[in-house]
Design a protein around this motif. Structure first.
Motif, PDB file in Angstrom:
ATOM      1  N   GLY A   1       0.782  -1.228   0.000  1.00 53.00           N
ATOM      2  CA  GLY A   1       0.000   0.000   0.000  1.00 53.00           C
ATOM      3  C   GLY A   1       0.812   1.274   0.000  1.00 53.00           C
ATOM      4  O   GLY A   1       0.269   2.360  -0.181  1.00 53.00           O
ATOM      5  N   ARG A   2       2.116   1.191   0.176  1.00 49.57           N
ATOM      6  CA  ARG A   2       2.945   2.402   0.155  1.00 49.57           C
ATOM      7  C   ARG A   2       3.097   2.910  -1.269  1.00 49.57           C
ATOM      8  O   ARG A   2       3.016   2.157  -2.237  1.00 49.57           O
ATOM      9  CB  ARG A   2       4.336   2.120   0.723  1.00 49.57           C
ATOM     10  N   GLN A   3       3.362   4.190  -1.377  1.00 46.16           N
ATOM     11  CA  GLN A   3       3.515   4.809  -2.690  1.00 46.16           C
ATOM     12  C   GLN A   3       4.891   4.475  -3.267  1.00 46.16           C
ATOM     13  O   GLN A   3       5.900   4.551  -2.571  1.00 46.16           O
ATOM     14  CB  GLN A   3       3.347   6.320  -2.572  1.00 46.16           C
ATOM     15  N   THR A   4       4.913   4.093  -4.541  1.00 41.95           N
ATOM     16  CA  THR A   4       6.172   3.813  -5.226  1.00 41.95           C
ATOM     17  C   THR A   4       6.689   5.092  -5.863  1.00 41.95           C
ATOM     18  O   THR A   4       6.006   6.121  -5.882  1.00 41.95           O
ATOM     19  CB  THR A   4       5.975   2.744  -6.312  1.00 41.95           C
ATOM     20  N   ALA A   5       7.886   5.045  -6.421  1.00 42.61           N
ATOM     21  CA  ALA A   5       8.484   6.217  -7.068  1.00 42.61           C
ATOM     22  C   ALA A   5       7.644   6.709  -8.249  1.00 42.61           C
ATOM     23  O   ALA A   5       7.664   7.894  -8.578  1.00 42.61           O
ATOM     24  CB  ALA A   5       9.897   5.901  -7.530  1.00 42.61           C
ATOM     25  N   SER A   6       6.884   5.815  -8.872  1.00 40.26           N
ATOM     26  CA  SER A   6       6.041   6.211 -10.007  1.00 40.26           C
ATOM     27  C   SER A   6       4.743   6.881  -9.561  1.00 40.26           C
ATOM     28  O   SER A   6       4.010   7.406 -10.376  1.00 40.26           O
ATOM     29  CB  SER A   6       5.693   4.985 -10.858  1.00 40.26           C
ATOM     30  N   GLY A   7       4.456   6.821  -8.258  1.00 37.76           N
ATOM     31  CA  GLY A   7       3.222   7.403  -7.734  1.00 37.76           C
ATOM     32  C   GLY A   7       2.140   6.376  -7.480  1.00 37.76           C
ATOM     33  O   GLY A   7       1.161   6.653  -6.800  1.00 37.76           O
ATOM     34  N   ALA A   8       2.300   5.170  -8.031  1.00 35.41           N
ATOM     35  CA  ALA A   8       1.307   4.105  -7.824  1.00 35.41           C
ATOM     36  C   ALA A   8       1.500   3.488  -6.438  1.00 35.41           C
ATOM     37  O   ALA A   8       2.601   3.482  -5.898  1.00 35.41           O
ATOM     38  CB  ALA A   8       1.477   3.029  -8.894  1.00 35.41           C
ATOM     39  N   ARG A   9       0.428   2.969  -5.888  1.00 38.20           N
ATOM     40  CA  ARG A   9       0.508   2.267  -4.605  1.00 38.20           C
ATOM     41  C   ARG A   9       1.032   0.856  -4.850  1.00 38.20           C
ATOM     42  O   ARG A   9       0.663   0.207  -5.832  1.00 38.20           O
ATOM     43  CB  ARG A   9      -0.866   2.188  -3.937  1.00 38.20           C
TER      44      ARG A   9
ATOM     45  N   ARG B   1       7.785 -11.322 -16.404  1.00 38.64           N
ATOM     46  CA  ARG B   1       7.853  -9.927 -16.858  1.00 38.64           C
ATOM     47  C   ARG B   1       7.381  -9.024 -15.738  1.00 38.64           C
ATOM     48  O   ARG B   1       6.378  -9.300 -15.074  1.00 38.64           O
ATOM     49  CB  ARG B   1       6.987  -9.720 -18.089  1.00 38.64           C
ATOM     50  N   VAL B   2       8.109  -7.928 -15.555  1.00 38.07           N
ATOM     51  CA  VAL B   2       7.790  -6.958 -14.511  1.00 38.07           C
ATOM     52  C   VAL B   2       7.789  -5.565 -15.111  1.00 38.07           C
ATOM     53  O   VAL B   2       8.345  -5.331 -16.181  1.00 38.07           O
ATOM     54  CB  VAL B   2       8.815  -7.025 -13.355  1.00 38.07           C
ATOM     55  N   THR B   3       7.149  -4.637 -14.403  1.00 39.53           N
ATOM     56  CA  THR B   3       7.178  -3.229 -14.792  1.00 39.53           C
ATOM     57  C   THR B   3       7.912  -2.463 -13.703  1.00 39.53           C
ATOM     58  O   THR B   3       7.578  -2.587 -12.526  1.00 39.53           O
ATOM     59  CB  THR B   3       5.746  -2.678 -14.957  1.00 39.53           C
ATOM     60  N   ILE B   4       8.903  -1.692 -14.101  1.00 38.98           N
ATOM     61  CA  ILE B   4       9.692  -0.911 -13.145  1.00 38.98           C
ATOM     62  C   ILE B   4       8.846   0.286 -12.717  1.00 38.98           C
ATOM     63  O   ILE B   4       8.562   1.177 -13.512  1.00 38.98           O
ATOM     64  CB  ILE B   4      11.030  -0.435 -13.756  1.00 38.98           C
ATOM     65  N   ARG B   5       8.430   0.276 -11.445  1.00 41.18           N
ATOM     66  CA  ARG B   5       7.600   1.355 -10.905  1.00 41.18           C
ATOM     67  C   ARG B   5       8.217   1.993  -9.670  1.00 41.18           C
ATOM     68  O   ARG B   5       7.639   2.900  -9.079  1.00 41.18           O
ATOM     69  CB  ARG B   5       6.220   0.812 -10.523  1.00 41.18           C
ATOM     70  N   ASP B   6       9.384   1.481  -9.251  1.00 41.33           N
ATOM     71  CA  ASP B   6       9.980   1.970  -8.015  1.00 41.33           C
ATOM     72  C   ASP B   6      11.497   1.984  -8.140  1.00 41.33           C
ATOM     73  O   ASP B   6      12.058   1.433  -9.084  1.00 41.33           O
ATOM     74  CB  ASP B   6       9.545   1.057  -6.854  1.00 41.33           C
ATOM     75  N   ARG B   7      12.149   2.622  -7.177  1.00 36.30           N
ATOM     76  CA  ARG B   7      13.607   2.700  -7.120  1.00 36.30           C
ATOM     77  C   ARG B   7      14.127   1.783  -6.030  1.00 36.30           C
ATOM     78  O   ARG B   7      13.495   1.604  -4.997  1.00 36.30           O
ATOM     79  CB  ARG B   7      14.064   4.139  -6.867  1.00 36.30           C
ATOM     80  N   GLY B   8      15.292   1.238  -6.245  1.00 38.64           N
ATOM     81  CA  GLY B   8      15.925   0.325  -5.319  1.00 38.64           C
ATOM     82  C   GLY B   8      16.405  -0.862  -6.116  1.00 38.64           C
ATOM     83  O   GLY B   8      16.331  -0.842  -7.344  1.00 38.64           O
ATOM     84  N   PRO B   9      16.886  -1.881  -5.531  1.00 34.39           N
ATOM     85  CA  PRO B   9      17.198  -2.064  -4.114  1.00 34.39           C
ATOM     86  C   PRO B   9      18.492  -1.332  -3.769  1.00 34.39           C
ATOM     87  O   PRO B   9      19.299  -1.022  -4.645  1.00 34.39           O
ATOM     88  CB  PRO B   9      17.363  -3.575  -3.981  1.00 34.39           C
ATOM     89  N   TYR B  10      18.684  -1.086  -2.518  1.00 36.08           N
ATOM     90  CA  TYR B  10      19.859  -0.349  -2.068  1.00 36.08           C
ATOM     91  C   TYR B  10      20.782  -1.235  -1.240  1.00 36.08           C
ATOM     92  O   TYR B  10      21.420  -0.781  -0.301  1.00 36.08           O
ATOM     93  CB  TYR B  10      19.423   0.905  -1.317  1.00 36.08           C
ATOM     94  N   VAL B  11      20.855  -2.495  -1.609  1.00 33.81           N
ATOM     95  CA  VAL B  11      21.752  -3.456  -0.967  1.00 33.81           C
ATOM     96  C   VAL B  11      22.766  -3.875  -2.025  1.00 33.81           C
ATOM     97  O   VAL B  11      22.383  -4.215  -3.148  1.00 33.81           O
ATOM     98  CB  VAL B  11      20.957  -4.688  -0.447  1.00 33.81           C
TER      99      VAL B  11
END
Length: 151
Positions: A54-62, A93-103
Motif C-alpha cells: 500500500g505504500r507509494q512507489t516512485a512512479s506514484g502508484a501504490r 515480466r515486470v514493470t519498473i515502478r519503483d527505485r531500489g534495491p539499495y543493498v
C-alpha cells in the motif's frame, strides 16, 4: 437574438471549463527495446516485504504485492523487463515502478507474487538476469546507459 445568447453563452463557458478540468491524456505505451540496446544485467534479486504493501512507489502508484511491480535503481520508470531466475530457469515480466534495491549486489526488488513465480520466495534472494524488453518512448538511450553502467 438576445434570448439565444443567454442559453448558448453559459453552455460555451461550461464546456470550456469542462475541457480545462478533464484528465490528462494517458501516457504512451512502452515500445519494444532493440536487442542491441537492451543488454542483460546479472545480480541478485530480492522481494518486497509486507511492510511495503500500500505504500507509494516512485512512479506514484501504490504498491500491490500481487502486481508485477519491480524496483530498479536506474532503468526508466515504466520499463517492462524480463527477469530470469538463473537457478530455476523460470522467467517473469515486470514493470519498473519503483527505485531500489539499495543493498550491494542486488539488481532488482520484485513483488511477492513475482518472487513466487520465479521460485525464490522461500530463500528470499536468488541469482537473476534482468533484460529490458519495452522502454517508454524517447527513453531507449537512457535504458541502455542504465544497463551498461550497472554491469
Amino acid at each position: 437574438m438576445r434570448t439565444g445568447l443567454r442559453f448558448v453563452l453559459p453552455s460555451l463557458i461550461l464546456g470550456g471549463l469542462a475541457a480545462c478540468t478533464s484528465a490528462p491524456p494517458p501516457a504512451p505505451e512502452p515500445r519494444a527495446a532493440a536487442p542491441e540496446a537492451a543488454p542483460t544485467q546479472v545480480g541478485q534479486a530480492s522481494y518486497y516485504g509486507p511492510q511495503f504493501n500500500g505504500r507509494q512507489t516512485a512512479s506514484g502508484a501504490r504498491f500491490d504485492p500481487n502486481s508485477d511491480t519491480a524496483a530498479h535503481r536506474t532503468l526508466p520508470l515504466g520499463t517492462v523487463a524480463e527477469v530470469k531466475n538463473t537457478e530455476t530457469g523460470r522467467t517473469a515480466r515486470v514493470t519498473i515502478r519503483d527505485r531500489g534495491p539499495y543493498v550491494r549486489g542486488r539488481v532488482v526488488d520484485l513483488s511477492p507474487r513475482t518472487a513466487e513465480r520465479l521460485g525464490m520466495k522461500q530463500q528470499g534472494v536468488a541469482p537473476v538476469e534482468v533484460r529490458p524488453v519495452a522502454v517508454p518512448p524517447g527513453r531507449e538511450a537512457e535504458a541502455a546507459a542504465a544497463m551498461a553502467s550497472t554491469r
